[in-house]
Motif scaffolding. Structure first.
Motif, PDB file in Angstrom:
ATOM      1  N   LYS A 181       0.825  -1.201   0.000  1.00 15.82           N
ATOM      2  CA  LYS A 181       0.000   0.000   0.000  1.00 15.82           C
ATOM      3  C   LYS A 181       0.866   1.261   0.000  1.00 15.82           C
ATOM      4  O   LYS A 181       0.589   2.227  -0.725  1.00 15.82           O
ATOM      5  N   SER A 182       1.934   1.245   0.788  1.00 14.30           N
ATOM      6  CA  SER A 182       2.840   2.398   0.859  1.00 14.30           C
ATOM      7  C   SER A 182       3.570   2.597  -0.462  1.00 14.30           C
ATOM      8  O   SER A 182       3.763   3.730  -0.914  1.00 14.30           O
ATOM      9  N   SER A 185       1.206   4.150  -2.962  1.00 10.36           N
ATOM     10  CA  SER A 185       1.020   5.572  -2.650  1.00 10.36           C
ATOM     11  C   SER A 185       2.231   6.392  -3.092  1.00 10.36           C
ATOM     12  O   SER A 185       2.087   7.492  -3.639  1.00 10.36           O
TER      13      SER A 185
END
Length: 385
Positions: A181-182, A185
């Motif tokens: 997820k990071s 992003s």
């Protein structure tokens, strides 16, 4: 850069009127304006309104046109602004004659530059700056996990347009669940920077470079995100997106990117690429035959006097001196080398290759024939004599 008017010839006094249109034009303007020049531009001045009473009235900002005799030049590369400080040379009801004022030169704001004597280097810089073909040829994203730098490499300077930094969780252990997820992003922020800063009608190619496989993953994300958002400029120009290896995601790794064979062939006609290749030729000559590769003002001048200079490498940083006599010596060296049949290449101090050349005093030469005796001599490494 747009040229609105020109009354300047080599060796004579005169003026030019210019309009900086992009970031690279600000670098040209910074190199043209020096202490002792007169600059005319529109500026704003805060003045007191007359309240009609004894107390001071409210102040207001008014637009006025001033000419100042330049005493200080300050260039903000990130903000793309030049500040000029000097004494007012024009009669004005709001600014006294001889009073100090600061002019700000910005994009899309015209200014007139007057010099008591124009030299060939300044006139050549104006010609290059006003050449519509001279613009940002290459965009590069230097990327690794959690760090990316977006740079635009133009004909005369390299601008860092965006820096994206994110703390990434570990791939293993309890934090592993948040890693993907990071990373997504982080990739999205880099993608948004590319969309914001890149003009696909101008840029010849976008290079995604860095260590490991992060660059490959980002290229896949970039193409998929462009399709998802239907971003036509990127979809239509996806053949311009290339991958290259680099040892880090920092700006200094651009020299590795531009020297790589695949990238060099794409940008071979750009000024930055030519400078990179020429500096590498100098290093190669130094390794192969050190008596034919010299650097430093004393050694280069001595080689020139012997008619040995085949290619002169000099940075524009050396011309940004307030010592007029010293600047004239560097300008004369460039002209004399060219008149003798040699090549003189002026490197931009805003390119990585120019930064490297500055570490070698900013002046170097590849010679027509070896001068082993000169190589061993102790000569002045400061200024031209």
């Amino acid at each position: 850069m747009k040229l609105l008017g020109k009354r300047a010839r080599k060796g004579d006094e005169g003026s030019i009127k210019l309009v900086p249109e992009e970031g690279e034009d600000m670098w040209h303007a910074y190199n043209l304006i020096r202490e002792g020049d007169d600059v005319t531009a529109t500026t704003f001045r805060k003045v007191q309104k007359d309240s009609g009473g004894t107390s001071a009235g409210a102040s207001e900002r008014i637009k006025i046109k001033l000419t100042i005799k330049v005493e200080e030049v300050d260039f903000d590369a990130e903000g793309q602004q030049i500040r000029l400080r000097g004494k007012n040379m024009t009669e004005n009801e709001h600014v006294k004659l001889g009073a100090y004022h600061t002019l700000e030169i910005e994009q899309q704001r015209p200014f007139t530059l007057y010099k008591q004597a124009w030299d060939l280097l300044d006139l050549e810089r104006i010609r290059q700056a006003c050449d519509p073909a001279a613009s940002a040829d290459l965009a590069a994203v230097l990327i690794t996990e959690g760090l990316a730098n977006l740079c635009l490499v133009g004909s005369s300077c390299t601008l860092q347009r965006a820096r994206i930094e994110t703390n990434m969780p570990r791939k293993r252990g309890a934090a592993a669940a948040g890693y993907d997820k990071s990373l997504e992003s982080f990739f999205r922020k880099v993608y948004e920077a590319i969309v914001r800063h890149m003009d696909w009608d101008v840029v010849k190619c976008l290079v995604i470079a860095g260590p490991g496989f992060t660059k490959d993953s980002f290229k896949t994300f970039l193409e998929a995100e462009a399709i998802r958002q239907d971003y036509r400029p990127l979809i239509l120009n996806k053949q311009k997106v290339l991958l290259a290896a680099a040892s880090s995601a920092y700006k200094h790794s651009l020299k590795e990117v531009m020297a790589s064979q695949g990238i060099a062939s794409q940008i071979k006609d750009t000024k930055a690429a030519k400078e990179t290749k020429l500096l590498q030729d100098f290093y190669d000559m130094m390794a192969r035959d050190s008596a034919r590769a010299i650097y430093g003002p004393g050694h280069v001048q001595a080689a020139h006097e012997l008619g040995a200079v085949q290619t002169l490498l000099i940075t524009d940083t050396l011309f940004r001196v307030n010592n007029v006599l010293q600047r004239q010596k560097y300008a004369a060296l460039v002209e004399q080398v060219q008149e003798a049949g040699g090549e003189a290449v002026i490197f931009s101090g805003m390119h990585v290759s120019g930064e490297q050349l500055n570490q070698l005093t900013g002046l170097a030469a590849i010679l027509r024939f070896p001068l082993p005796d000169l190589e061993d001599q102790e000569l002045d490494a400061g200024e031209l004599q």
